[in-house]
Design a protein around this motif. Structure first.
Motif, PDB file in Angstrom:
ATOM      1  N   SER A   1       0.827  -1.213   0.000  1.00  0.00           N
ATOM      2  CA  SER A   1       0.000   0.000   0.000  1.00  0.00           C
ATOM      3  C   SER A   1       0.854   1.253   0.000  1.00  0.00           C
ATOM      4  CB  SER A   1      -0.945  -0.008   1.217  1.00  0.00           C
ATOM      5  OG  SER A   1      -0.266   0.288   2.412  1.00  0.00           O
ATOM      6  N   VAL A   2       1.960   1.223   0.730  1.00  0.00           N
ATOM      7  CA  VAL A   2       2.866   2.381   0.778  1.00  0.00           C
ATOM      8  C   VAL A   2       3.434   2.668  -0.613  1.00  0.00           C
ATOM      9  CG1 VAL A   2       5.113   3.165   1.642  1.00  0.00           C
ATOM     10  CG2 VAL A   2       3.442   2.153   3.216  1.00  0.00           C
ATOM     11  N   VAL A   3       3.928   1.622  -1.287  1.00  0.00           N
ATOM     12  CA  VAL A   3       4.485   1.783  -2.632  1.00  0.00           C
ATOM     13  C   VAL A   3       3.419   2.295  -3.598  1.00  0.00           C
ATOM     14  CG1 VAL A   3       5.523   0.593  -4.589  1.00  0.00           C
ATOM     15  CG2 VAL A   3       6.229  -0.003  -2.272  1.00  0.00           C
ATOM     16  N   LEU A   4       2.228   1.731  -3.524  1.00  0.00           N
ATOM     17  CA  LEU A   4       1.159   2.113  -4.446  1.00  0.00           C
ATOM     18  C   LEU A   4       0.713   3.556  -4.217  1.00  0.00           C
ATOM     19  CD1 LEU A   4      -0.935  -1.189  -4.417  1.00  0.00           C
ATOM     20  CD2 LEU A   4       0.402  -0.278  -6.322  1.00  0.00           C
TER      21      LEU A   4
ATOM     22  N   ALA B   1     -11.455   4.714  -8.474  1.00  0.00           N
ATOM     23  CA  ALA B   1     -11.220   3.797  -7.352  1.00  0.00           C
ATOM     24  C   ALA B   1     -12.496   3.057  -6.982  1.00  0.00           C
ATOM     25  CB  ALA B   1     -10.702   4.571  -6.144  1.00  0.00           C
ATOM     26  N   LEU B   2     -13.650   3.639  -7.303  1.00  0.00           N
ATOM     27  CA  LEU B   2     -14.928   3.045  -6.900  1.00  0.00           C
ATOM     28  C   LEU B   2     -15.141   1.629  -7.431  1.00  0.00           C
ATOM     29  CD1 LEU B   2     -17.495   5.998  -6.996  1.00  0.00           C
ATOM     30  CD2 LEU B   2     -17.002   4.490  -5.057  1.00  0.00           C
ATOM     31  N   PRO B   3     -14.948   1.367  -8.746  1.00  0.00           N
ATOM     32  CA  PRO B   3     -15.152  -0.011  -9.229  1.00  0.00           C
ATOM     33  C   PRO B   3     -14.240  -1.019  -8.544  1.00  0.00           C
ATOM     34  CG  PRO B   3     -15.002   1.525 -11.075  1.00  0.00           C
ATOM     35  CD  PRO B   3     -14.599   2.281  -9.851  1.00  0.00           C
TER      36      PRO B   3
ATOM     37  N   LEU C   1     -15.687  -1.652  -5.079  1.00  0.00           N
ATOM     38  CA  LEU C   1     -16.926  -2.425  -5.160  1.00  0.00           C
ATOM     39  C   LEU C   1     -16.653  -3.901  -5.439  1.00  0.00           C
ATOM     40  CD1 LEU C   1     -19.324  -0.014  -7.080  1.00  0.00           C
ATOM     41  CD2 LEU C   1     -19.669  -0.940  -4.777  1.00  0.00           C
ATOM     42  N   VAL C   2     -15.749  -4.168  -6.365  1.00  0.00           N
ATOM     43  CA  VAL C   2     -15.394  -5.560  -6.672  1.00  0.00           C
ATOM     44  C   VAL C   2     -14.787  -6.227  -5.445  1.00  0.00           C
ATOM     45  CG1 VAL C   2     -13.854  -7.035  -8.036  1.00  0.00           C
ATOM     46  CG2 VAL C   2     -15.130  -5.191  -9.154  1.00  0.00           C
ATOM     47  N   TRP C   3     -13.940  -5.507  -4.740  1.00  0.00           N
ATOM     48  CA  TRP C   3     -13.316  -6.049  -3.528  1.00  0.00           C
ATOM     49  C   TRP C   3     -14.356  -6.362  -2.457  1.00  0.00           C
ATOM     50  CZ3 TRP C   3     -12.456  -3.138   1.239  1.00  0.00           C
ATOM     51  CH2 TRP C   3     -11.731  -3.863   2.189  1.00  0.00           C
ATOM     52  N   LEU C   4     -15.303  -5.445  -2.243  1.00  0.00           N
ATOM     53  CA  LEU C   4     -16.344  -5.673  -1.245  1.00  0.00           C
ATOM     54  C   LEU C   4     -17.200  -6.878  -1.623  1.00  0.00           C
ATOM     55  CD1 LEU C   4     -17.537  -2.005  -0.507  1.00  0.00           C
ATOM     56  CD2 LEU C   4     -16.111  -3.472   0.935  1.00  0.00           C
ATOM     57  N   LEU C   5     -17.487  -7.009  -2.910  1.00  0.00           N
ATOM     58  CA  LEU C   5     -18.286  -8.142  -3.384  1.00  0.00           C
ATOM     59  C   LEU C   5     -17.537  -9.454  -3.169  1.00  0.00           C
ATOM     60  CD1 LEU C   5     -20.936  -8.905  -4.807  1.00  0.00           C
ATOM     61  CD2 LEU C   5     -19.724  -8.694  -6.989  1.00  0.00           C
TER      62      LEU C   5
ATOM     63  N   VAL D   1      -6.632   0.185  -5.266  1.00  0.00           N
ATOM     64  CA  VAL D   1      -5.911  -1.034  -4.877  1.00  0.00           C
ATOM     65  C   VAL D   1      -5.096  -0.785  -3.605  1.00  0.00           C
ATOM     66  CG1 VAL D   1      -4.157  -2.716  -5.566  1.00  0.00           C
ATOM     67  CG2 VAL D   1      -5.819  -1.896  -7.251  1.00  0.00           C
ATOM     68  N   ALA D   2      -4.474   0.386  -3.516  1.00  0.00           N
ATOM     69  CA  ALA D   2      -3.689   0.724  -2.327  1.00  0.00           C
ATOM     70  C   ALA D   2      -4.567   0.756  -1.084  1.00  0.00           C
ATOM     71  CB  ALA D   2      -2.992   2.070  -2.523  1.00  0.00           C
ATOM     72  N   GLN D   3      -5.771   1.320  -1.219  1.00  0.00           N
ATOM     73  CA  GLN D   3      -6.695   1.374  -0.088  1.00  0.00           C
ATOM     74  C   GLN D   3      -7.093  -0.027   0.361  1.00  0.00           C
ATOM     75  OE1 GLN D   3      -7.802   4.390   1.484  1.00  0.00           O
ATOM     76  NE2 GLN D   3      -8.290   2.806   2.996  1.00  0.00           N
ATOM     77  N   ILE D   4      -7.302  -0.917  -0.600  1.00  0.00           N
ATOM     78  CA  ILE D   4      -7.654  -2.301  -0.282  1.00  0.00           C
ATOM     79  C   ILE D   4      -6.489  -2.998   0.433  1.00  0.00           C
ATOM     80  CG2 ILE D   4      -8.102  -4.564  -1.319  1.00  0.00           C
ATOM     81  CD1 ILE D   4      -9.713  -3.043  -3.483  1.00  0.00           C
ATOM     82  N   CYS D   5      -5.271  -2.802  -0.066  1.00  0.00           N
ATOM     83  CA  CYS D   5      -4.090  -3.409   0.575  1.00  0.00           C
ATOM     84  C   CYS D   5      -3.948  -2.909   2.005  1.00  0.00           C
ATOM     85  CB  CYS D   5      -2.829  -3.083  -0.221  1.00  0.00           C
ATOM     86  SG  CYS D   5      -2.691  -3.927  -1.808  1.00  0.00           S
ATOM     87  N   LEU D   6      -4.169  -1.610   2.188  1.00  0.00           N
ATOM     88  CA  LEU D   6      -4.046  -1.031   3.523  1.00  0.00           C
ATOM     89  C   LEU D   6      -5.087  -1.614   4.466  1.00  0.00           C
ATOM     90  CD1 LEU D   6      -2.710   1.098   5.353  1.00  0.00           C
ATOM     91  CD2 LEU D   6      -4.396   2.747   4.502  1.00  0.00           C
ATOM     92  N   THR D   7      -6.329  -1.669   4.009  1.00  0.00           N
ATOM     93  CA  THR D   7      -7.398  -2.209   4.851  1.00  0.00           C
ATOM     94  C   THR D   7      -7.165  -3.680   5.164  1.00  0.00           C
ATOM     95  OG1 THR D   7      -8.956  -0.662   3.825  1.00  0.00           O
ATOM     96  CG2 THR D   7      -9.892  -2.525   5.027  1.00  0.00           C
ATOM     97  N   SER D   8      -6.740  -4.447   4.163  1.00  0.00           N
ATOM     98  CA  SER D   8      -6.498  -5.876   4.358  1.00  0.00           C
ATOM     99  C   SER D   8      -5.321  -6.127   5.294  1.00  0.00           C
ATOM    100  CB  SER D   8      -6.235  -6.549   3.006  1.00  0.00           C
ATOM    101  OG  SER D   8      -7.332  -6.404   2.137  1.00  0.00           O
ATOM    102  N   ALA D   9      -4.323  -5.246   5.253  1.00  0.00           N
ATOM    103  CA  ALA D   9      -3.146  -5.420   6.100  1.00  0.00           C
ATOM    104  C   ALA D   9      -3.521  -5.455   7.571  1.00  0.00           C
ATOM    105  CB  ALA D   9      -2.145  -4.295   5.833  1.00  0.00           C
ATOM    106  N   TYR D  10      -4.477  -4.595   7.960  1.00  0.00           N
ATOM    107  CA  TYR D  10      -4.849  -4.510   9.366  1.00  0.00           C
ATOM    108  C   TYR D  10      -5.693  -5.692   9.827  1.00  0.00           C
ATOM    109  CZ  TYR D  10      -2.831   0.102   9.630  1.00  0.00           C
ATOM    110  OH  TYR D  10      -1.943   1.143   9.618  1.00  0.00           O
ATOM    111  N   ARG D  11      -6.101  -6.549   8.889  1.00  0.00           N
ATOM    112  CA  ARG D  11      -6.786  -7.779   9.282  1.00  0.00           C
ATOM    113  C   ARG D  11      -5.796  -8.854   9.716  1.00  0.00           C
ATOM    114  NH1 ARG D  11     -11.620  -8.750   4.815  1.00  0.00           N
ATOM    115  NH2 ARG D  11     -12.806  -6.849   5.266  1.00  0.00           N
TER     116      ARG D  11
END
Length: 303
Positions: free
Chosen positions: A13-16, A43-45, A48-52, A223-233
């Motif tokens: 996420s940092v790199v992205l 970033a929205l699509p 949305l795909v990630w949430l789905l 994608v960076a936002q998704i990586c960041l959110t997933s990292a904290y899981r």
């Protein structure tokens, strides 16, 4: 998910995010509000795909307090716009380093707005970090002729840092009633809508090269936002937080390779001071958290 994978996602996420900033800088001839729109809309699509895929779509679309999301959108989109504007005036490494003021300001705002206790250690670390920020700014302000563009860039990036710190305080309140998926999705949605309000102030039709940069910035930002959110899981926040500061390494590399930006020695020194103070705060908070956790079994019930 293992902590090691969490760290890998955090670094990704940092790199992205640095790549996203570089793309916005490369398209800096486009008005800032327009850049914010591309960054948010494309970033929205991805989100949305990630949430789905995660099965969180219903949670991402359901809110308890819409007003909190709207306020987060206003403050967040303002912070994003100021940061994007700064990229057009200042070198990428300087914008990155000055942005490190945000977590320091978060400590101060948490004391005033949330009533959190800030003891001498954290105050000293924050003061040291602010001194580091001053060192980063010093070469920009001591040239023979300081241009209005440089001054405007400094004001923009520091204003962005203040607003980002306020966003962090606001999110601490939001998570008490709102799901993380909803916070991520509705920020992109509200920032897309709010950025359209800048349309009367002179949007332009980007050429193919600029449009490609802006679309890529939006997709990469998602994608960076998704990586960041997933990292904290997969890992604790205290473990992952220091890796934020790896962004300066990538910012220096990208700035040198693509924009011929050579960092000054004072900028490097100031960055090191800010990073050291930030890491000191993180490690101190981790130590106190562990200390409180160990003390729980020894607490006697009251009443």
């Amino acid at each position: 998910m293992t902590p090691l994978r969490g760290i890998a996602l955090k670094l990704a996420s940092v790199v992205l995010f640095v790549m996203m900033s570089a793309l916005i800088k490369a398209a800096s001839q486009v008005p800032t509000g327009e850049a914010v729109f591309f960054r948010s809309f494309f970033a929205l699509p991805v989100i949305l795909v990630w949430l789905l895929w995660q099965g969180d779509l219903s949670a991402g679309l359901r809110v308890q307090r819409p007003s909190l999301h709207f306020l987060r959108g206003i403050v967040g989109v303002s912070a994003m716009g100021l940061n994007f504007a700064a990229l057009g005036y200042l070198p990428l490494p300087e914008v990155t380093a000055l942005g490190y003021a945000a977590p320091l300001l978060t400590v101060i705002f948490a004391a005033f707005l949330l009533g959190e206790k800030v003891r001498l250690f954290r105050l000293s670390a924050v003061g040291t970090g602010i001194f580091g920020v001053a060192l980063v700014m010093w070469p920009l302000l001591t040239v023979s002729e300081v241009s209005d563009m440089v001054l405007l860039g400094i004001l923009c990036v520091m204003g962005s840092a203040v607003l980002r710190a306020l966003v962090q305080i606001h999110i601490r309140r939001m998570v008490q009633s709102e799901k993380t998926a909803a916070i991520v999705f509705y920020f992109s949605l509200t920032s897309t809508v709010l950025s359209l309000l800048t349309l009367p102030f002179g949007w332009v039709v980007p050429d193919a090269r600029e449009a490609g940069f802006l679309v890529a910035a939006g997709i990469i930002g998602g994608v960076a936002q998704i990586c960041l959110t997933s990292a904290y899981r997969g890992a604790e926040a205290a473990l992952l937080a220091p890796f934020d500061y790896a962004s300066i390494l990538f910012a220096i590399l990208i700035g040198y390779l693509f924009f011929a930006e050579v960092p000054t020695s004072l900028m490097l020194l100031g960055s090191a001071v800010v990073i050291a103070s930030g890491v000191a705060i993180i490690l101190r908070e981790r130590y106190l958290g562990l200390k409180r956790y160990k003390a729980r079994p020894n607490m006697t019930p009251q009443g």
